[in-house]
Every structure is written in structure tokens, then in C-alpha cells.
Design a protein around this motif. Structure first.
Motif, PDB file in Angstrom:
ATOM      1  N   THR A  27      -7.972  12.930   4.652  1.00 32.43           N
ATOM      2  CA  THR A  27      -7.790  11.562   4.168  1.00 32.43           C
ATOM      3  C   THR A  27      -9.149  10.933   3.952  1.00 32.43           C
ATOM      4  OG1 THR A  27      -7.527  10.916   6.471  1.00 32.43           O
ATOM      5  CG2 THR A  27      -5.560  10.890   5.132  1.00 32.43           C
TER       6      THR A  27
ATOM      7  N   TYR B 179      -2.303  12.890  -3.204  1.00 30.08           N
ATOM      8  CA  TYR B 179      -1.868  11.516  -3.388  1.00 30.08           C
ATOM      9  C   TYR B 179      -3.037  10.558  -3.255  1.00 30.08           C
ATOM     10  CZ  TYR B 179       2.753  13.477  -2.629  1.00 30.08           C
ATOM     11  OH  TYR B 179       3.892  14.226  -2.725  1.00 30.08           O
TER      12      TYR B 179
ATOM     13  N   ILE C 121      -3.941   6.625  -2.251  1.00 34.15           N
ATOM     14  CA  ILE C 121      -3.415   5.441  -1.587  1.00 34.15           C
ATOM     15  C   ILE C 121      -3.838   4.266  -2.445  1.00 34.15           C
ATOM     16  CG2 ILE C 121      -3.423   4.061   0.516  1.00 34.15           C
ATOM     17  CD1 ILE C 121      -4.282   6.607   2.016  1.00 34.15           C
TER      18      ILE C 121
ATOM     19  N   VAL D 212       2.262   5.579   4.527  1.00 36.87           N
ATOM     20  CA  VAL D 212       0.875   5.112   4.483  1.00 36.87           C
ATOM     21  C   VAL D 212       0.471   4.559   5.847  1.00 36.87           C
ATOM     22  CG1 VAL D 212      -0.691   3.427   3.459  1.00 36.87           C
ATOM     23  CG2 VAL D 212       0.870   4.696   2.011  1.00 36.87           C
ATOM     24  N   TYR D 213       1.385   3.861   6.510  1.00 36.09           N
ATOM     25  CA  TYR D 213       1.089   3.336   7.842  1.00 36.09           C
ATOM     26  C   TYR D 213       0.787   4.471   8.810  1.00 36.09           C
ATOM     27  CZ  TYR D 213       1.544   1.079  12.332  1.00 36.09           C
ATOM     28  OH  TYR D 213       1.307   0.626  13.610  1.00 36.09           O
TER      29      TYR D 213
ATOM     30  N   TYR E 201      -5.072  11.084  -0.018  1.00 35.96           N
ATOM     31  CA  TYR E 201      -4.493  11.893   1.043  1.00 35.96           C
ATOM     32  C   TYR E 201      -4.118  13.247   0.476  1.00 35.96           C
ATOM     33  CZ  TYR E 201      -1.051  13.583   4.410  1.00 35.96           C
ATOM     34  OH  TYR E 201      -0.352  14.346   5.288  1.00 35.96           O
TER      35      TYR E 201
ATOM     36  N   PRO F  79       2.034  -2.011   4.180  1.00 35.74           N
ATOM     37  CA  PRO F  79       1.971  -0.568   3.960  1.00 35.74           C
ATOM     38  C   PRO F  79       3.355   0.048   4.079  1.00 35.74           C
ATOM     39  CG  PRO F  79       1.193  -1.090   6.152  1.00 35.74           C
ATOM     40  CD  PRO F  79       1.463  -2.396   5.466  1.00 35.74           C
TER      41      PRO F  79
ATOM     42  N   LEU G 176       0.874  -1.161   0.000  1.00 33.87           N
ATOM     43  CA  LEU G 176       0.000   0.000   0.000  1.00 33.87           C
ATOM     44  C   LEU G 176       0.914   1.213   0.000  1.00 33.87           C
ATOM     45  CD1 LEU G 176      -2.614  -1.078   2.679  1.00 33.87           C
ATOM     46  CD2 LEU G 176      -2.880  -1.110   0.214  1.00 33.87           C
ATOM     47  N   ARG G 177       0.851   2.008  -1.061  1.00 34.52           N
ATOM     48  CA  ARG G 177       1.751   3.152  -1.167  1.00 34.52           C
ATOM     49  C   ARG G 177       1.031   4.343  -1.758  1.00 34.52           C
ATOM     50  NH1 ARG G 177       5.817   1.655  -6.169  1.00 34.52           N
ATOM     51  NH2 ARG G 177       6.220  -0.180  -4.945  1.00 34.52           N
ATOM     52  N   LEU G 178       1.697   5.490  -1.757  1.00 33.48           N
ATOM     53  CA  LEU G 178       1.114   6.724  -2.284  1.00 33.48           C
ATOM     54  C   LEU G 178       1.442   6.874  -3.760  1.00 33.48           C
ATOM     55  CD1 LEU G 178       1.962   9.221   0.582  1.00 33.48           C
ATOM     56  CD2 LEU G 178      -0.208   8.109   0.136  1.00 33.48           C
TER      57      LEU G 178
ATOM     58  N   SER H 293     -10.361   6.884   3.179  1.00 27.57           N
ATOM     59  CA  SER H 293      -9.873   5.518   2.992  1.00 27.57           C
ATOM     60  C   SER H 293     -11.049   4.557   2.905  1.00 27.57           C
ATOM     61  CB  SER H 293      -8.940   5.113   4.128  1.00 27.57           C
ATOM     62  OG  SER H 293      -9.556   5.309   5.365  1.00 27.57           O
TER      63      SER H 293
END
Length: 88
Positions: free
Chosen positions: A45, A16, A18, A66-67, A38, A62, A4-6, A47
Motif C-alpha cells: 500500500t 487498485y 484509493i 479502504v478503512y 493498493y 471510507p 474514499l473507495r477503491l 497512501s
């Protein structure tokens, strides 16, 4: 392996998404699924919690940023999901 990344979306203003993406892909590469966004300027944010939890249960990792975003959104506290490798 899935992370899980931006993924950057804004041209002038940084916004960004996610995303769940394969580790070997570029930052702007093809993603598996968009699971949130984000906005660092407005500190907003969004999600998709069921999708994020589904990927985490399947073994997705993540990234550190992201975490921390998900932790500030209290996703891990609400569902009592803990990760030993990100003890902060």
C-alpha cells in the motif's frame, strides 16, 4: 458526499487506486483526487497521508475495505483518528 473507495486499474492483475470520489459516481468514474494505491497480490500500500486526513476532516467516509487497508497501515493509530461506525 465524498467517499474514499477503491478504483480498479489493472487489466489482468488487480491493482487498485484509493481515490476520493463523489458517492453518485461509478467505481470507474471521475475521481476528485488520487490518494494512494493498493496491490492485493503483493500486499503493498501507498497512501498520501496528508491528503487522506484532509478528506477525513472534511467529512469523507471510507468504505469498509479502504478503512481496513488504512487501519492495517496504522494510519488511525498514528494520528489517533477514531471512527465509531467502524468498530472492529
Amino acid at each position: 458526499m465524498v467517499k474514499l473507495r477503491l478504483k480498479r486499474c489493472g487489466r489482468k492483475q488487480a491493482i487498485y487506486r484509493i481515490v476520493a470520489i463523489d458517492v453518485r459516481s461509478r467505481r470507474e468514474g471521475r475521481d476528485l483526487q488520487k490518494v494512494g494505491f493498493y496491490d492485493p497480490i503483493k500486499k503493498q500500500t501507498y497512501s498520501n497521508v496528508p491528503a487522506i486526513l484532509d478528506f477525513l476532516e472534511k467529512g469523507a467516509q471510507p468504505t469498509g475495505i479502504v478503512y481496513s487497508i488504512l487501519r492495517k497501515a496504522e494510519l488511525f493509530r498514528e494520528f489517533q483518528v477514531y471512527f465509531d461506525f467502524y468498530e472492529l
